[in-house]
Structure formats: C-alpha cells, structure tokens
Scaffold this motif. Structure first.
Motif, short mmCIF file in Angstrom:
data_model
loop_
_atom_site.label_atom_id
_atom_site.label_comp_id
_atom_site.label_asym_id
_atom_site.label_seq_id
_atom_site.Cartn_x
_atom_site.Cartn_y
_atom_site.Cartn_z
N GLU A 1 0.90 -1.08 -0.14
CA GLU A 1 -0.02 -0.05 0.08
C GLU A 1 0.81 1.31 -0.12
OE1 GLU A 1 -4.04 -1.72 2.42
OE2 GLU A 1 -2.49 -0.68 3.47
N SER A 2 1.85 1.16 0.77
CA SER A 2 2.85 2.57 0.79
C SER A 2 3.47 2.60 -0.29
CB SER A 2 3.80 2.39 1.88
OG SER A 2 4.80 1.14 1.70
N ILE A 3 3.60 1.64 -1.24
CA ILE A 3 4.53 1.75 -2.63
C ILE A 3 3.56 2.16 -3.63
CG2 ILE A 3 5.83 0.72 -4.39
CD1 ILE A 3 6.90 -1.24 -1.94
N SER A 4 2.22 1.61 -3.58
CA SER A 4 1.34 1.85 -4.78
C SER A 4 0.52 3.08 -4.35
CB SER A 4 0.61 0.54 -4.82
OG SER A 4 -0.18 0.12 -3.79
N GLY A 5 0.18 3.25 -3.16
CA GLY A 5 -0.66 4.46 -2.78
C GLY A 5 -2.06 3.93 -2.95
N VAL A 6 -2.61 2.68 -2.87
CA VAL A 6 -3.82 2.26 -2.64
C VAL A 6 -4.01 1.29 -1.70
CG1 VAL A 6 -4.51 2.47 -5.14
CG2 VAL A 6 -3.55 0.44 -4.58
N SER A 7 -5.18 1.20 -1.14
CA SER A 7 -5.45 0.39 0.10
C SER A 7 -5.88 -0.93 -0.52
CB SER A 7 -6.61 0.74 0.90
OG SER A 7 -6.01 1.81 1.57
N LEU A 8 -5.32 -2.36 0.28
CA LEU A 8 -5.81 -3.35 -0.17
C LEU A 8 -6.68 -4.08 0.78
CD1 LEU A 8 -2.06 -5.00 -1.17
CD2 LEU A 8 -3.76 -4.07 -2.42
N THR B 1 -1.37 -10.75 -6.22
CA THR B 1 -1.81 -9.42 -6.66
C THR B 1 -0.73 -8.86 -7.51
OG1 THR B 1 -3.70 -9.36 -5.15
CG2 THR B 1 -2.96 -7.37 -5.96
N GLU B 2 -0.88 -8.60 -8.81
CA GLU B 2 0.31 -7.93 -9.45
C GLU B 2 -0.15 -6.73 -9.57
OE1 GLU B 2 2.26 -9.18 -13.73
OE2 GLU B 2 0.33 -8.35 -13.73
N CYS B 3 1.13 -5.65 -9.23
CA CYS B 3 0.70 -4.27 -9.39
C CYS B 3 1.82 -3.88 -10.41
CB CYS B 3 1.03 -3.68 -8.03
SG CYS B 3 -0.16 -3.81 -6.79
N ARG B 4 1.48 -3.26 -11.46
CA ARG B 4 1.97 -2.55 -12.68
C ARG B 4 1.79 -1.15 -12.64
NH1 ARG B 4 0.19 -4.05 -17.62
NH2 ARG B 4 -1.71 -5.05 -16.94
N LEU B 5 2.80 -0.43 -12.00
CA LEU B 5 2.73 1.08 -11.86
C LEU B 5 3.60 1.56 -13.16
CD1 LEU B 5 4.01 1.15 -8.20
CD2 LEU B 5 1.78 0.90 -9.36
N PRO C 1 1.38 2.22 8.97
CA PRO C 1 0.11 2.64 9.98
C PRO C 1 -0.67 1.37 10.18
CG PRO C 1 -0.29 3.57 7.67
CD PRO C 1 1.10 2.94 7.76
N SER C 2 -0.91 1.49 11.34
CA SER C 2 -1.87 0.48 11.66
C SER C 2 -3.34 0.42 11.31
CB SER C 2 -2.00 0.27 13.34
OG SER C 2 -2.56 1.30 13.84
N SER C 3 -4.09 -0.71 11.21
CA SER C 3 -5.49 -0.75 10.92
C SER C 3 -6.27 0.31 11.52
CB SER C 3 -6.01 -2.34 11.30
OG SER C 3 -5.37 -3.12 10.59
N ALA C 4 -5.85 0.56 12.83
CA ALA C 4 -6.68 1.77 13.49
C ALA C 4 -6.40 3.09 12.81
CB ALA C 4 -6.45 1.66 14.97
N ASP C 5 -5.23 3.25 12.39
CA ASP C 5 -4.72 4.40 11.74
C ASP C 5 -5.48 4.79 10.60
OD1 ASP C 5 -2.84 5.17 13.92
OD2 ASP C 5 -1.27 3.93 12.91
N LEU C 6 -5.40 3.55 9.92
CA LEU C 6 -6.18 3.72 8.52
C LEU C 6 -7.72 3.97 8.66
CD1 LEU C 6 -4.55 0.57 6.72
CD2 LEU C 6 -4.15 3.08 6.46
#
Length: 749
Positions: free
Chosen positions: A65-72, A84-88, A293-298
């Motif tokens: 998530e921190s690399i791609s900028g999207v939440s899983l 899960t393949e991420c192609r940026l 960040p933890s789940s609570a932070d999110l």
C-alpha cells in the motif's frame, strides 16, 4: 486511508518510487519491463520483477500500500489468497487503475496452454474504490465455476466470504495503475506463508499449495525477493526466510524488510539491530526496517503523508533505532527502501537486457519452428484439399511399392523374408548318398561335403542308394510298358512329390509376412498424411478401407501361390531340357565317382593320383605306366589310364543312381522356378496389387466424389483440436515475442 482522491494523491506524491527526481535512465529501465510485461511475454522468458513474500500478517499488504498508494483488502485471518500483481506506470493523464483477472489454470487447477486475461469492471478513477474492487476480484478468482461479472454486482452478499470454492489460487489479480506521480515498476504480492495447518491457518494441502506458488516466483533468477519479517515474532519462526534461503542461499537478490518494529516486546529491541547492521543473515542488498500505519490508523483516515511523518518520528525518537549510527539510518524508513528497490530493479534490468534479447530470439525461433512442423491449416475449399491429400497419398503408395532407396523401405524390409523363403525351399533338396546305408558315417559324410554345391543346405535325412533301389524294387510291380531292368518313372515322381509337398507352408508364410510388413508401411503412411487431419476421422476411415483392401489382396496372393504350388504337385514338367540334362549328367557323374572310390578305393586312388611318366625326370613311372607299356608291347597302343575304369564290373546300383540323378536334377530346375515364381506372384497380387486402382477405391468408399461430397469433405477436413490448440498457442506466443522484440528495439537509453 483518506477517502478523498485528491488528498490521497497529494499525500503520496514524491515518496520513493514516485519521486520525480529519479534518473531518466532508471525510469527508462523500469518502463521497459512494464511494457514487456504488458505484451504477456513473461509467460515465455524470465522478466525482472519484485515478489513480496512473508508469513501471514507479516505486514506485506501494508508495504504494498505504501508503494502503490492504494489500500488492499483487510480482514481477519489470511488477507491475500491469490497473487496480486501491481504494474505501475508514470503518465501525464489523470490517475486510474484497471483491474484484470489472469487465469493460468482452469477451474480444476489444470494448467492452461495459454493464459487468459479477463477485464474485471471498468477502470477505477477514485483510489478509495480500489480496495472494494480488489476484494470482489479475489472472490471471483476463488470461485472459478461462477461468472466473474457476478461478483461486480452492487448487492454482493458479504456473508459469503467463508463460502469460497477455493482456499487459495494460482490465478491472480493484475492491477495496472497509471498516473503522473508513479514510476514504472512491477511487483507481485504473494499469499502469506501459513505456519501451521491447525486453527485458522489452513490444511496441509493449502500449506503446500501456497509454498509451491511462492516458489514458482522466487525460484526464477530474475526475481528480486522482497522478504518481509514481522518483528513481533521470533526470527527463527519465520518460514518465509527459510524458503528464501533455499532459492537464494547467498542472498544476492533478496532484500530483507523488518515490519512492525513498534510491536517488539520490551527489552528485545536489540535482538533485531544485528540484522540492520548486516551482521547476521547478511544480504547483499541489506536489511531494512519500516513502520506502516496500523489498521486503527487507517480507519481514522490517516493520509500517506501523515503516515510517513509518523514513521520518521518513530525512528528518530524511539530507541534503540534512534541511537543507531547515521550510516545505518539509510536502511530505516519506507522511502529509503523504495528508492533502493528502484535502483536494484533497474540495475538488474540493465544487466539482463542482452540476455533478454537472446532469449527472445531463441524463443521466437523455437515457436516458429514448432508452427512450421504443424500441418497446414484447413483450406477454404475442403473438396480440393481432400482430393489433393488423397492424390498425394496414392502417389506415395505407388513410390513405396516401386521401391525407394531407404533402409526401412518396403522392398528392403521384404527382401530378408524372401531370402529366408529361398533357403527354406533349398533345404528340401533330397539328401541323396550314392553309398549303401551300411557305409561308415564318416565315409558318407566325406562324400556329402565333397560333392554338394556351395549353397546347398539339406535338412532332411540322408537317403542311401540301397534305400532308393529297394523303393524302386517295391514299386517295380507297377511297371507298365517299360522293358525288363527299367524302373517305372513313378519312382522319380514319388521322390519329387515328397519335396514339392514341403513347399506349400513356407510359400504361404512368405505371403503372410509380406502382408504384415505391407500393413505396417501402409499404417505409417496413413499417419504421416492424415493423422493431424479431420480430428482423426479421416485417418481412421482410410485405415479401415486399406485394411479391407489389404485383406482382399492378401487372399488373392494366397490363392495364386496355392495355384503355383499345385502346379508342381501332379507330375514333373519342364521344357528346359538342356538345363535338366546338364544337371543330370553332373550329378550322375558325382554319384558314380563316389561309388567307384568307395568300392574300389585302392584302384580308384591309383587312377586319381596317376600322372603320365615323363622322361625329363619330373615324375617316376607307376604301376599303371608299366601296365600301359606292356599293353603297348602287345600291340594295344593308344590306351589311357582312365580306360582302366571300364574294366570294373558293372555297378548293381546303376539304375538307382540314375533315379537319384533324375530327381536331383529336376529339383534344381523346380527349386529355381518356385523361388522366383512365388515371390513374383506375391509382388504382383499383394505388393503392387495394393497400389492398383487405389485412388478410385478411396474416392468411392469415402464418398467424396458423390452428391454428399462437399459435406463429407468439409467434415473430414476439420482440424484436430490438439493441432488447432497448438497452432493457436504458438501463434499467440509468436505475437507476444514479436511485440516484445519491438519494445526492445524502441528503448531509449
């Protein structure tokens, strides 16, 4: 995560791989792999990429998530149940994410010959919608018997989460994310390794399945292994590390990442510092430590910018991390890790480029070679195509029966059987001996060895002259108009019928042998011409027709062979008088000489060894010379030594010797005749008979020339599914490889 798209974008801008200051060359390398991956060529060659692995709940998803900028998707238990393949890819267009399903196995887990890609919904333009789309895509992957579109419905029942058909799958989700603040990079988030089959972990089968899936990625030499290790668990219990050591024992392509440093039990923080200092379990690219960040932070809606700020504060203010030497702080924090990954991957791509060029060329050559070895695809005019195939087949049959210069040719394979037949017939020669049965065996054997032809191999018992005489006497009562002292010709006929009666079995054996060899050759030609056509139906029907045709020709050959043998049976007959007379004279002389030698051995030896006396001293006068001299003094000049043989008394076995010479001479005539005529008959009726009028026979029985000819030809011309699938697979592979080759040509360094 903040649900607002703009705030998310701004919060993530400028971090690590998204940093616009990354060198142009590095971006070009990463962009090249992304373009190559988009062609699907990773199915054929080993492309550099990053695989994120770790135990369950090791913090992999947070790192992604921190690399791609999207939440899983996040849930209790295993979060990721398929890759899960991420192609940026960096783009000047607005941010968007395209979700696709990649199927490499069918619903039963059987590998597909060609990977299948299926779009999963329209592109996503709001980052906050990606997590839900991925969650639904994973449900579609884990339930392969249902239509994927089913899981895009807005009213999808969340209560069905535990009712998936599969626990894990090798099929994967592909995220193509593009935007102005992204670099070109590909990495894969793999399911977390299960530590135990008990509880919520999974079954032994699932454990092995996940391990096999992870190994299929990290075993490839061009895979950079991003190994996540949670600090809340003892390092020795991290199964992912043991798996990594198996495939990268020297640590040359592994990057270690320590996650959840804030959960280290109090007093145990110093246990992890030797890893950061690369003092234990050293890696060429070192160990890193990040805090996500933890789940609570999110849930509170923390932005990625705030998350990076809190991470920086943690490592700057919290011991023992804050007290590390400055040189080790470059291994702390997510931006440092991501920047290092970018450098590692781009360097790997640069080193692999020459190899990728070569692998593409070799793979393309192999694919084209495989395609060229397949039969031509079905023509648009099946009638003409089937006609051409049948014509070519008939021509090859004609060439085969005429004979081809090949060791495994039909004629070459038949010839040993013909030679065996000739030797078998030859072995039926009457084994005559001009000596009486009371003669010592060694004397009789000496006669046989000295008088037989070089190619004679008699298989029957020895027939002594007195046995012949006795048989003639027994049959003498059948004498008709023969003068007294002459035996009836029936005696010779009896002996001749004895050996001709032995010719039937080997003649028909030769016919059966030739039929078997011919059948094998025909089946080989049928397979060569038609096996890949008509889904096997054409080959099957032609095989049945040829089997019936071969049976008919074999029966005709057997009938002709039987007629030839029958012609030899009633009574001997030949118009080759000169040939017969020569052989009779030859064998009679042999028999008489042998008897003379055996009954008057001393006298015969004197005659045989006699040499005329010469006054030049080269020879001495013998008794025979002295006797000839005395006869000359008596006025009987002109006598020769061989004239003394006439003084011997008449041989009482002379009639028997003549019978033996007659029979033996006729055998020579008949044996040569039958060993030519039987193979000739088989060749005419069977070998060449199979090829006669073959094309009309095939046309008529297949029905291709009748009213239903077009329909039948269209049915017969259908390509085998295996060949069609293979053609499609190779065609797609060639297309992938050629597209990839074009991408390599257009790269700008």
């Amino acid at each position: 995560m903040d649900s607002d798209s703009d705030s998310s974008d701004s919060g993530h801008a400028g971090v690590g791989l998204s940093d616009p200051t990354i060198a142009k060359g590095r971006r070009a390398m990463l962009d090249l792999v992304n373009r190559l991956s988009s062609t699907g060529v990773q199915l054929d060659i080993d492309l550099p990429r990053i695989a994120v692995i770790g135990n369950q709940s090791a913090g992999k998803s947070s790192l992604i998530e921190s690399i791609s900028g999207v939440s899983l998707p996040r849930a209790s238990g295993t979060c990721t149940r398929c890759p899960t393949e991420c192609r940026l890819s960096r783009s000047s267009a607005p941010w968007r994410c395209t979700v696709e399903l990649r199927f490499i196995t069918d619903k039963n887990g059987t590998p597909l010959g060609q990977a299948r890609t299926e779009p999963f919904g329209p592109p996503v333009s709001d980052k906050s919608d990606v997590e839900e789309r991925i969650r639904r895509a994973q449900r579609a992957i884990l339930n392969p018997s249902k239509l994927a579109s089913t899981f895009l419905a807005d009213d999808l029942d969340d209560g069905e989460h535990d009712a998936n058909e599969l626990a894990f799958s090798t099929n994967f989700i592909s995220l193509a994310i593009s935007g102005p603040d992204l670099a070109d990079l590909s990495f894969v988030d793999l399911p977390g390794l299960i530590a135990s089959s008990r509880g919520a972990g999974g079954s032994d089968r699932e454990i092995k399945m996940v391990e096999g899936l992870v190994e299929s990625y990290i075993s490839k030499p061009s895979c950079v292994i991003l190994l996540t290790v949670a600090c809340e668990t003892d390092f020795e219990n991290q199964g992912a590390h043991h798996l990594t050591k198996k495939h990268d024992p020297e640590g040359k392509r592994t990057v270690g990442v320590l996650t959840k440093p804030d959960r280290i039990p109090t007093g145990e923080e110093d246990n992890w510092l030797p890893l950061i200092r690369n003092e234990v379990e050293p890696l060429e690219n070192n160990w890193f430590c990040v805090k996500q960040p933890s789940s609570a932070d999110l849930k509170e809606g923390i932005t990625w910018a705030e998350a990076r700020e809190r991470e920086n504060d943690f490592f700057s203010l919290t011991g023992p991390w804050a007290t590390l030497d400055a040189m080790y702080h470059r291994y702390l924090r997510t931006p440092n890790l991501v920047d290092r990954l970018s450098a590692i991957l781009s360097d790997l791509i640069s080193k692999r480029l020459p190899e990728i060029h070569l692998e593409l060329e070799n793979a393309l050559q192999q694919a084209k070679s495989g395609l060229s070895q397949l039969p031509p695809p079905p023509a648009t005019d099946p009638v003409s195509q089937v006609a051409a195939m049948l014509s070519a087949f008939a021509q090859d049959i004609e060439k085969m029966v005429d004979g081809v210069p090949r060791v495994e040719g039909l004629i070459q394979r038949i010839r040993p059987a013909q030679q065996t037949f000739r030797k078998t017939i030859q072995s039926t020669v009457p084994n005559f001996c001009p000596l009486e049965g009371s003669t010592k065996a060694d004397v009789a054997e000496d006669f046989l060895q000295s008088t037989k032809d070089d190619d004679e191999v008699a298989a029957g018992e020895m027939i002594y002259v007195d046995a012949v005489a006795e048989k003639a006497d027994n049959l003498n009562s059948a004498r008709a108009r023969e003068l007294p002292g002459h035996h009836p010709f029936f005696v010779q006929v009896t002996y001749i019928q004895e050996f001709t009666a032995k010719w039937d079995a080997p003649a028909h054996l030769l016919c059966r042998t030739v039929s078997r060899i011919l059948g094998e050759q025909l089946r080989g030609l049928v397979s060569e011409h038609f096996s890949a056509f008509g889904q096997g139906l054409l080959a099957q029907r032609i095989t049945m027709l040829l089997h019936q045709h071969l049976q008919q020709r074999t029966e005709a050959a057997h009938a002709l062979v039987a007629k030839l043998i029958d012609l030899e049976m009633p009574a001997p007959l030949t118009l080759n008088d000169h040939y017969l007379s020569d052989y009779r004279t030859k064998y009679l002389a042999r028999y008489r000489a042998a008897r003379e030698k055996a009954t008057n051995r001393k006298f015969a030896t004197q005659l045989q060894n006699h040499r005329p006396y010469e006054d030049d001293g080269y020879s001495s006068p013998t008794t025979i010379d002295e006797i000839l001299g005395k006869f000359a003094s008596m006025g009987l000049s002109g006598l020769k030594a061989e004239d003394f043989a006439k003084l011997l008394p008449q041989d009482r076995m002379a009639p028997a010797l003549e019978i033996m010479a007659d029979v033996r001479a006729y055998f020579q005539v008949a044996y040569k005749r039958i060993t030519d005529n039987v193979p000739l008959a088989i060749d005419y009726e069977l070998v060449r008979g199979v090829g006669r009028d073959l094309l009309p026979l095939l046309y008529t029985n297949l029905g291709v020339g009748g009213k239903e000819g077009e329909r039948i030809c269209r049915e017969l011309a259908q390509e085998s599914p295996n060949v069609a699938n293979r053609r499609e697979e190779l065609t797609k592979r060639i297309e992938r490889l050629e597209n990839a080759a074009k991408e390599l040509v257009t790269i700008e360094m």
